[in-house]
Design an enzyme around this catalytic site. Structure first.
Site, PDB file in Angstrom:
ATOM      1  N   ASP A 250       2.043   7.428  -0.176  1.00  0.00           N
ATOM      2  CA  ASP A 250       0.769   8.392  -0.365  1.00  0.00           C
ATOM      3  C   ASP A 250       1.525   9.759  -0.764  1.00  0.00           C
ATOM      4  O   ASP A 250       2.818   9.757  -0.737  1.00  0.00           O
ATOM      5  CB  ASP A 250       0.183   8.745   0.862  1.00  0.00           C
ATOM      6  CG  ASP A 250       1.113   9.288   2.107  1.00  0.00           C
ATOM      7  OD1 ASP A 250       2.101   8.785   2.203  1.00  0.00           O
ATOM      8  OD2 ASP A 250       0.514   9.839   2.936  1.00  0.00           O
TER       9      ASP A 250
ATOM     10  N   HIS B 175       3.979  -0.818  -1.366  1.00  0.00           N
ATOM     11  CA  HIS B 175       2.795   0.110  -1.424  1.00  0.00           C
ATOM     12  C   HIS B 175       3.248   1.498  -1.853  1.00  0.00           C
ATOM     13  O   HIS B 175       3.740   2.306  -0.931  1.00  0.00           O
ATOM     14  CB  HIS B 175       2.103   0.002   0.252  1.00  0.00           C
ATOM     15  CG  HIS B 175       0.896   0.908   0.227  1.00  0.00           C
ATOM     16  ND1 HIS B 175      -0.355   0.633  -0.125  1.00  0.00           N
ATOM     17  CD2 HIS B 175       0.599   2.170   0.543  1.00  0.00           C
ATOM     18  CE1 HIS B 175      -1.263   1.284   0.149  1.00  0.00           C
ATOM     19  NE2 HIS B 175      -0.541   2.496   0.443  1.00  0.00           N
TER      20      HIS B 175
ATOM     21  N   ASP C  34       4.957  -9.475   0.532  1.00  0.00           N
ATOM     22  CA  ASP C  34       5.244  -8.423  -0.398  1.00  0.00           C
ATOM     23  C   ASP C  34       4.101  -8.172  -1.164  1.00  0.00           C
ATOM     24  O   ASP C  34       3.856  -8.674  -2.431  1.00  0.00           O
ATOM     25  CB  ASP C  34       6.456  -9.236  -1.366  1.00  0.00           C
ATOM     26  CG  ASP C  34       7.071  -8.107  -2.286  1.00  0.00           C
ATOM     27  OD1 ASP C  34       6.670  -7.116  -2.341  1.00  0.00           O
ATOM     28  OD2 ASP C  34       7.905  -8.876  -3.129  1.00  0.00           O
TER      29      ASP C  34
ATOM     30  N   GLU D  44       5.372  -0.655   3.009  1.00  0.00           N
ATOM     31  CA  GLU D  44       5.203   0.704   2.167  1.00  0.00           C
ATOM     32  C   GLU D  44       6.724   1.228   2.281  1.00  0.00           C
ATOM     33  O   GLU D  44       7.429   0.470   2.858  1.00  0.00           O
ATOM     34  CB  GLU D  44       4.409   1.814   3.175  1.00  0.00           C
ATOM     35  CG  GLU D  44       4.008   3.019   2.511  1.00  0.00           C
ATOM     36  CD  GLU D  44       3.003   3.801   2.932  1.00  0.00           C
ATOM     37  OE1 GLU D  44       2.250   3.148   3.943  1.00  0.00           O
ATOM     38  OE2 GLU D  44       2.729   5.059   2.595  1.00  0.00           O
TER      39      GLU D  44
HETATM   40  O1  9MR Z   1       5.590   5.372  10.194  1.00  0.00           O
HETATM   41  C1  9MR Z   1       4.416   5.784  10.673  1.00  0.00           C
HETATM   42  C2  9MR Z   1       4.044   4.491  11.806  1.00  0.00           C
HETATM   43  O2  9MR Z   1       4.880   4.891  12.826  1.00  0.00           O
HETATM   44  C3  9MR Z   1       2.570   4.685  12.440  1.00  0.00           C
HETATM   45  O3  9MR Z   1       2.286   3.607  13.191  1.00  0.00           O
HETATM   46  C4  9MR Z   1       1.452   4.539  11.201  1.00  0.00           C
HETATM   47  C5  9MR Z   1       0.072   4.707  11.543  1.00  0.00           C
HETATM   48  O4  9MR Z   1      -0.112   5.956  12.121  1.00  0.00           O
HETATM   49  O5  9MR Z   1       1.793   5.689  10.226  1.00  0.00           O
HETATM   50  C6  9MR Z   1       3.036   5.404   9.732  1.00  0.00           C
HETATM   51  O6  9MR Z   1       3.430   6.612   8.635  1.00  0.00           O
HETATM   52  C7  9MR Z   1       2.471   6.566   7.517  1.00  0.00           C
HETATM   53  C8  9MR Z   1       1.807   7.877   7.764  1.00  0.00           C
HETATM   54  O7  9MR Z   1       1.196   7.945   8.667  1.00  0.00           O
HETATM   55  C9  9MR Z   1       1.348   8.124   6.394  1.00  0.00           C
HETATM   56  N1  9MR Z   1       2.289   7.850   5.089  1.00  0.00           N
HETATM   57  C10 9MR Z   1       2.699   6.718   5.312  1.00  0.00           C
HETATM   58  C11 9MR Z   1       3.551   6.587   6.429  1.00  0.00           C
HETATM   59  C12 9MR Z   1       4.460   4.952   6.590  1.00  0.00           C
HETATM   60  O8  9MR Z   1       3.300   4.254   6.261  1.00  0.00           O
END
Ligand code: 9MR
Length: 858
Positions: A350, A672, A720, A729
């Site tokens: 994102d 992602h 994947d 991601e």
């Molecule tokens: O790394 C984060 C993980 O520990 C959490 O469980 C998750 C859900 O809240 O979010 C992950 O972080 C994401 C962030 O919220 C938005 N940008 C992408 C991050 C990686 O997936």
């Protein structure tokens, strides 16, 4: 995720369903794909279940309870349903659910089409009672709604005069043969190796998937297919975490560098791999290159990344971007100012930029450099080592890259010294969306204690590292760090809102004592000031008190403070520093013990939450603990544990997949990401080499894995696919962990590995106020010892009262033991046993020398 509207389906569709007959037959297909989402309601959310007029959905006690207003005529006048459920014509499905009602009532479960002409597939009625029961029926689909098309399941709850509440749980529709989203999971091998390579001189282990109970013969072949080594596997049996029955293969004895080796058992052969340190040395830099790619507010230039990865600057106020130079707070905050927060790194796939996660990511890059400066080889990070615009400014490139984010963190500081938790799009954008084409408004979330302490910690750490590089910048950083720390102390419980997750992640964190400790440790290491010292030593986290096998992550940062205190010179008592180092060694030992029992050795504790979102970064952060244990003690076993972690990530796993893009014959491709989105647009690139996928997540937190992977063994909960954001991601805090470990491993892969010529085994039985220790010294070298002198330091208050089989001497914490006349000579491979009784207490010493040379600990 948002609820889908019921569309028109409701009455019309279900009227059609009511008249439908269906063929109840067969069992679900072999693939057993789950077709509904959120059938368990464990997260507390009802999404994506919708309800029709007159029905209110509420998740309570882990069930979906629908309050139905009475007075309707037909069953389909009151509905709860889910759209986008895939069905394939001719395939069998089993629809099952738990249900109960406040007043006994007959309801129907139905499958059909969500849009006109609302054709039905199947419908069955069930008489609900007040007691929860499980209901099941099986049908064959007469319609084809591939992927997440117009298929639908619904519960028909109407036709009652009085109000009623009907609760359902564990709703499941299993069947079909096509994987959701068209994703075909990677084929797996039976012989699982690191697809990239094994470093000469280090252990080489593989996993064989086999239910055989007897050892199997393995053969190592060179690139020409000629057998170069053979041996027997060790059966290990069923491994729950992977779901595989496994054998261990150890081919460490073969040590000839080369490319294109394969390992085979019978007709099963592994992917090819190298015996070479080349790949890990490349990964040291590719993992860092990731950060330039993620830069916001600057063009990513082809001269550094090649044509396919070049792109214009994102979020600098060129339309359609709304820009990051004048960002207001969320409307509900009324903060009364805007901030210029251009720059920084995009967090992940994102375009959000988050202080609380930028903090740990930046810290890890800076710590890789600081550690290398203190106990390793910092020249690996010198100017000119990365392909970035600052590559010839005379400053180590890793510092230049980190500064891109440090500057952003500073910009997120509000006038009162607090830092905004994050800034991101007002709403989620679609995949793909290139950064410069993102048209969403950007908003600052509220300030938070956690973000403020992240800023304080990293700015203080950076101030220390830039002292000799750019004194003015260093002073500015320290001032910002002090201001932030003071502000956090004045606002010690300003927590981020867990519901602030539209357009960006929440990164909420309920506990900030760890961030306080981390920030105080950085400020103390940088300034030596008494007030910070008091906060460090007074913290419940002091002396690695909270370091466990769970390690550290963006929301649990106390160990970062410990690492700094152990590496950066400071005025804390030597015994306390020793205690910190001992804690790292002891947690590293716990990892090694656990890894010895795993089918696919991984420093990862799945005992509480299974494999979580970003598990690969957990593996790497724990590899950091092992690496530091090696730095602190010199013990080879810890170094070998670090490489085991890398082997897991690079292909020795139950999915035969390398989680690092560009590394290995079956490496992750469909990350992602809104720009590296080739799966959605062939004109876009895949993730650049050195990008790390988040990895298995057994909580199944996105629609792709929820349909594809139900019931997966934990280490196999990964696919994947670009839509599988909860497993695939990338993120800055995950690549920073990879960069730290890859840099460390590359350093240890350089020179030929010298084996220490002594090993020390130490065990102590303890009682209140005393202990008795047995020490075994082994000559692991090639020449006899004619005399020996053992040296170590006690971490605690131990005081030797009597000793045997050696002349024992203690000064403060430092202990030496020299041979007696009768045991001075020790032949290679032989051992001598000595010991002592001591008063006092404390943990065992972890670092030993014999005749001035560091020993392996056994
Ligand atoms: O790394 C984060 C993980 O520990 C959490 O469980 C998750 C859900 O809240 O979010 C992950 O972080 C994401 C962030 O919220 C938005 N940008 C992408 C991050 C990686 O997936």
């Amino acid at each position: 995720m948002r609820s889908q509207p019921p569309r028109l389906l409701a009455a019309a569709l279900v009227a059609a369903l009511a008249a439908t007959t269906f063929a109840a037959s067969g069992t679900a297909s072999a693939a057993e794909y789950e077709r509904v989402l959120n059938g368990k309601f464990d997260s507390g959310s009802a999404d994506p279940w919708w309800s029709s007029a007159g029905v209110t959905n509420r998740v309570t006690g882990g069930e979906l309870c629908a309050a139905v207003t009475g007075g309707t005529t037909n069953p389909w006048d009151a509905l709860v349903g889910q759209n986008g459920v895939p069905f394939e014509s001719g395939q069998s499905y089993t629809f099952s659910f738990d249900a109960h009602a406040t007043t006994a009532q007959t309801i129907a479960a139905a499958a059909g089409e969500a849009v006109s002409p609302y054709r039905g597939i199947a419908r069955q009625e069930f008489a609900l009672t007040t007691a929860k029961q499980r209901y099941t029926f099986t049908f064959t689909s007469t319609l084809d709604f591939p992927d997440a098309g117009n298929g639908q399941v619904a519960f028909q709850l109407g036709g009652q005069a009085a109000d009623n509440t009907i609760c359902v749980d564990n709703v499941s529709v299993i069947g079909g043969v096509k994987p959701p989203g068209g994703v075909v999971p990677n084929p797996t091998k039976k012989v699982q190796v690191d697809l990239v390579g094994y470093v000469p001189g280090l252990p080489k282990r593989a996993t064989l998937v086999s239910t055989a109970t007897t050892p199997q013969t393995w053969t190592l072949k060179n690139s020409a297919g000629a057998a170069v080594a053979t041996g027997q596997s060790t059966p290990k049996g069923a491994d729950a975490t992977s779901g595989d029955s496994v054998h261990l293969i150890d081919f460490s004895s073969f040590d000839t560098a080369g490319t294109g080796y394969t390992l085979s058992v019978g007709t099963d052969s592994s992917f090819p791999f190298d015996i070479s340190a080349d790949a890990i040395k490349r990964l040291r830099y590719d993992s860092l290159a990731f950060f330039y790619h993620q830069r916001s507010g600057t063009p990513i230039e082809a001269q550094y990344v090649g044509d396919q990865y070049a792109r214009p600057a994102g979020h600098i106020n060129v339309a359609p971007n709304q820009g990051d130079n004048n960002v207001p707070c969320r409307a509900d905050l009324n903060c009364g100012y805007t901030l210029d927060v251009r720059g920084g790194w995009y967090d992940a796939g994102d375009h959000g930029k988050y202080v609380v996660n930028g903090g740990i990511a930046t810290w890890q890059l800076l710590n890789a450099y600081e550690r290398a400066s203190r106990v390793g080889d910092a020249s690996a990070y010198r100017d000119g080592t990365l392909a970035i615009p600052e590559k010839s400014n005379g400053v180590p490139d890793i510092l230049d890259e980190a500064r891109w984010e440090v500057d952003f963190l500073l910009k997120m500081q509000a006038p009162d010294g607090m830092a905004h938790h994050k800034m991101h799009d007002a709403a989620w954008t679609a995949l793909p969306t290139r950064p410069e084409l993102d048209d969403q408004p950007r908003r600052l979330s509220a300030t938070s204690t956690a973000a403020t302490l992240n800023l304080a910690a990293v700015a203080a750490q950076a101030a220390r590292l830039w002292r000799g590089v750019d004194a003015t910048y260093s002073a500015k950083l320290l001032a910002a760090a002090r201001k932030a720390y003071t502000a956090a102390k004045a606002n010690p419980a300003k927590l981020a809102d867990p519901a602030d997750n539209v357009g960006g992640g929440a990164y909420d964190d309920k506990t900030v004592t760890d961030e306080f400790y981390w920030a105080a440790a950085e400020l103390y290491a940088t300034t030596g000031e008494a007030a910070y010292r008091t906060d460090v030593t007074g913290s419940s986290h002091y002396k690695a008190a909270s370091l466990t096998r769970a390690g550290f992550f963006w929301g649990g940062t106390a160990p970062l403070g410990d690492i700094t205190l152990a590496l950066a010179p400071n005025g804390l008592p030597a015994a306390d520093i020793t205690a910190i180092k001992s804690a790292f060694a002891s947690v590293a030992d716990q990892h090694l013990t656990a890894m010895a029992g795993m089918g696919y050795a991984t420093p990862y504790d799945n005992s509480v939450d299974g494999y979580v979102w970003g598990s690969n970064s957990g593996v790497l952060n724990n590899a950091t603990v092992l690496a530091l244990a090696h730095d602190f003690t010199g013990a080879e076993k810890y170094r070998d544990g670090v490489f085991e972690a890398l082997h897991y990530l690079l292909g020795r796993n139950p999915l035969s997949t390398s989680y690092v893009a560009g590394y290995g014959d079956q490496a992750v491709q469909n990350i992602h990401h809104r720009f590296w989105a080739r799966q959605n647009d062939p004109a876009l690139p895949i993730a650049p080499p050195g990008s790390l996928s988040g990895g298995p997540n057994s909580a199944l937190q996105d629609p792709v894995v929820q349909r594809l992977l139900v019931g997966c063994p934990q280490q196999k909960c990964w696919v994947d696919d670009i839509g599988a954001y909860s497993v695939n991601e990338v993120a800055i805090n995950w690549n920073s962990a990879l960069a730290w470990v890859a840099g460390w491993a590359a350093e240890k892969s350089g020179a030929p590995v010298s084996k220490p010529d002594c090993e020390v085994g130490y065990s102590a039985s303890k009682w209140d106020g005393g202990q008795s220790a047995h020490v075994k010294l082994t000559n692991t070298g090639t020449t006899p010892w004619t005399a020996w002198k053992l040296a170590f330091a006690f971490p605690g208050t131990q005081k030797i009262t009597t000793g045997w089989s050696a002349n024992w001497n203690q000064t403060g914490r430092d202990v030496t033991a020299t041979n007696m006349s009768w045991n001075g000579r020790v032949e290679p491979g032989k051992s001598v046993y000595i010991g002592f009784n001591a008063s006092g207490g404390g943990s065992d010493p972890t670092a030993f020398t014999v005749n001035g040379k560091a020993c392996r600990t056994g």
